[in-house]
Structure formats: C-alpha cells, structure tokens
Design an enzyme around this catalytic site. Sequence first.
Site, PDB file in Angstrom:
ATOM      1  CE  LYS A 130       7.188 -31.811   3.486  1.00  0.00           C
ATOM      2  NZ  LYS A 130       7.190 -31.175   2.152  1.00  0.00           N
ATOM      3  CB  SER A 205       4.443 -28.722   3.085  1.00  0.00           C
ATOM      4  OG  SER A 205       5.271 -29.376   2.134  1.00  0.00           O
ATOM      5  CB  SER A 229       6.884 -27.567  -0.056  1.00  0.00           C
ATOM      6  OG  SER A 229       5.513 -27.252  -0.115  1.00  0.00           O
TER       7      SER A 229
END
Length: 528
Positions: A130, A205, A229
């Site tokens: 990420k 996210s 997330s």
Amino acid sequence: MALSLLQKAQIWLLKAVAGLFLKLFQLFSSRKPGLSGKKLPPVTDPLLLLSATQLARKIRRKEVSSVEVVQAYIDRIQEVNPLLNAVVKDRFAAALQEAAQVDKLIEEESGGEEVLEDRLPLLGVPLSVKEAFALQGMPFTAGLFSRRGIIANVDAPPVALLKRAGAIPLGVTNTSELCMWMESHNHLYGITKNPYDLERIPGGSSGGEGSILGGAGAVIGIGSDIGGSIRMPCFFNGIFGHKTTPGVVSSDNQYPPFSGRQEEYLSTGPMCRYAEDLLPMLKIMAGPNAHMLSLNTKVDLKKLRFFTVPHSGCLLTTPVSKELVDIQKKVVERLEADLGVKVQEVHFPELRYGFQMWDTYLGLPDKEGKSPRAFAALLGEPGPPVRPLWELLKWMLGKSKHTMAAIGLALMEMTHVSKPSSSIIQKKEKLQKEVEELLGNDGVFLYPSHPRVAPKHHHPLFTFFDFTYTGILNILGLPVTQCPLGLSEEGLPLGVQVVAGKLQDHLTLALALYLEKTFGGWRDPGAN
C-alpha cells in the site's frame, strides 16, 4: 439512554450533508466512458494460482526460480493494471534483479531447505505494498496531490520485516486520499476499479491492494485499517485480510501519521488470496511482538464457542442485503453441521451507535492532552489547512486538487463539538464489557462485513455510514479476519467478518482456513 438533542442535530446534519453530496454529484460530476462489458482476462499461468507458502516452498526446492515467479506476476500486472489502475508505481527491474540474487543464494546455500525456511520463509515471493507505507525509493504520498514527488527513504517496520523474510516488493498500490475513505480515488493517481466489475469500487483505503490481489496481480500484500481499510477492500475484492489486535504490528512510517489516541484503533495487517498465508505473514510482520499472540497454538474449532450477530440495528446504515444475510446463515448452518457446535445468535443494542462511537473515539486527545491532527490541516500539507467551503466551490468549478469525498470529510469535521458526548462514552464502555465477556479467550462471532456487496463508483458518498460495520470493531480493539464466501448472482464477492477477543488472533485465522475449504475462497474474476 436516549440521544441528546445535540446528537440528534448532528445526525440530521450528517444526513443533510449526504443529501447535499448527492445533489452536487449529480450536478457537477462528469460522466466517464462506460466500462460495462469490459472484463479481466482469466488467469492462465499456473504459478499465479499458488499461495505464497507454496511458492516459497517450490523456490527453495528449485522446482521453480524466483525470477520465473516474479516475471509471472509482472506479466499479470501489465495485463490487468491498465484496467484496474491499482499499482501506481512499479519497481519491476529492481524486483527481477532481487529475484536473480535469490536464485543465486539458493544455488549456493549449503544448509538445506529447512535452514532457508526458518531464516527466509518468504524467500523469492512477490509482494505488493500500500502506497501509504514507506517503501524505500518509492512514492510516499497517501494520494495527496501536494505530496507528489515525495519518495520514502526508509521502509516501514512491517515492510522491512517482510523484505527481511525474503519477500520481493513489485510496487506500491493506490489509496483513498489520506487513507480516510471507502473508495481508492485521488487526483494524483486517479480511481482504482474492482476486478469483478470495473464499474464498482475496490474499497479503501487499501483499495489498490485489494484490487491487484483480487485480480491475481499479487499473492500477498500489506494494508492498514482504522475504520475498515483492510476489511472492506478484502470483502469487495474477494480475498482474505486480517485486522490485527492493535499494538502488535508496528504502524510507524505510514502516512498520514497517527495522532491523538488513533494508535489504539489503527491496525496493520496482511492481505492475501489464500488463507494459509495469513498466519506466516502475521508472524513475520509482528516481529518482536509476535510473542503477544498465540500464533503457534493449534486451534480445535470444535472446542470454540460460536456466535452470530446478523446486523447492527443502526438506522443510519443501509439494511444488510438479503444475499449477505443468507450467506451468513449458511456459514452458521455449515459450522453446526460440520463441527457439531451450536452457533448462538446475539444482539448488542449499543451497536446502533457505532458511527457515533467511532467518530467520538478517533477525536479523543492522547494522555498528554494532544488532540488528533485536523483532517483539513492534513489536506493542506505542506501548506496551511484547506478551507472546506472554498474547496467545495473550487470542486464545482473543476479546480480542486481534492476529491469530493475528502472535501466532504473536511465539511463534516466542521460539525464536531469540542467535548465528547458522555452518553456515547458510556455506551461504548458498556458494549466493550459485554463483547469481551461474551468472547473470553475461546469465543468467535460472525458479523456482516458491510451492508451490501461492492457499490458502484462514488456511491459511498451517499451512504457513508455503512462503514460502521467495520469501524466499530476498531474502536473495540478486536482482531478480525475478513473471509470471502463465494460470489453473488451478479458475480460479486460475498463475505463475513470473523471476530475474536483481544490477542486471540489465532482463533479467527484458524476459522479462515475452515471457511476457505468450505466455501472455496478466492475466485478468478476473469473466469466468471
């Protein structure tokens, strides 16, 4: 205990803001070319259908080279990423060089396979990261346009630990702006799409991670979770993910950095396509804190106590869809039939205040009295805080560098009161006590991942309370494993959250293995 007039006013205002978003979006959003009919190509390389654990074993035994595995994943990313926009910056050339070094190391190793497995359990296995995690030499922006050009000069601790275990990062993946939204969209990298339906969201996210993993462009990845997330992207993309008990895996060197009491609710954890990779990844990522968890304890599922919570009862969220209600019931039926256990249905009335709890606790000051950084201030970095109303006007004129979601969150921030509600604090404490007493150290409960399957792009703007199905579990500090449960009639992933008591992560990971075997786990989106 009834809601105060102030709390009712806040709820009314939040609903009004959602209505405003809907009208503004209809008026000012430009329509993108349709994606209907487009589909990911199916997986054809058998190397892409092996778990990281299996790949590492084959690489150690010289049944396949690390270069072959890394090249297979590079080829897949190049095939699907033009459709998904999940990987925002690659390091393919460096990864191939590192894979060649791995193959050379294995050729020269004299200690045998067991030595390599113990010292480098993920040797030669590709990894996605990420973009909100520092990965040395790669962009480190969390999707904030004003941070474009910022490059990480260190590795975040869990990234460093995975690399030290032999994993080879292929690149970094897209996030929502500042990691605070359900859709991975920003004006730096654009919008990421769901591999099962390109017109739908991959979640946020960690949506880039979820998308590239679900699309078979990665086998293991790393995400972070302060409101869902990890779990929402894993649910929407049909993969496994684990929200670790907070404080076990380091959350340092992420952007944005935590402040106030947010570290108590933020978790970093593994995301992957195959359940057997969750446990070894967590052992590695926990590093010196691995002793806090009973990860080497063998779990007898027949000796656990099982519960199911069908919904939150919250009037702010969308009702849980029939297909998700039905699949959770099927899990209950299979558990009872296969394990001979009794799954008890329970309800927690305080869950209906999940949003207010999440909103309240994320805004609390730390022990030194320091409040969390304001979202508007973070949006403006490295300059002054943004002015939400001015930014909204700029967005209407197509001039804002921020998404409507980020502007909306900054507008919502303006509704916050300085003093937290005592009634919400009391409700949370009551819920915490009830849940911990129910679970103990041998209890597990099932809970919906979200009220519905992956929504279409931008739709969460109008139903943003739905994230509280994941967010409330951050506030309770519980470990949760997100498990896929096949596909809906539309071909979209179904799933469920598996929740255990604090530090009992091994229980949910064990149940994930059972659910993968029983319901089939990840499905190739190109084959549906």
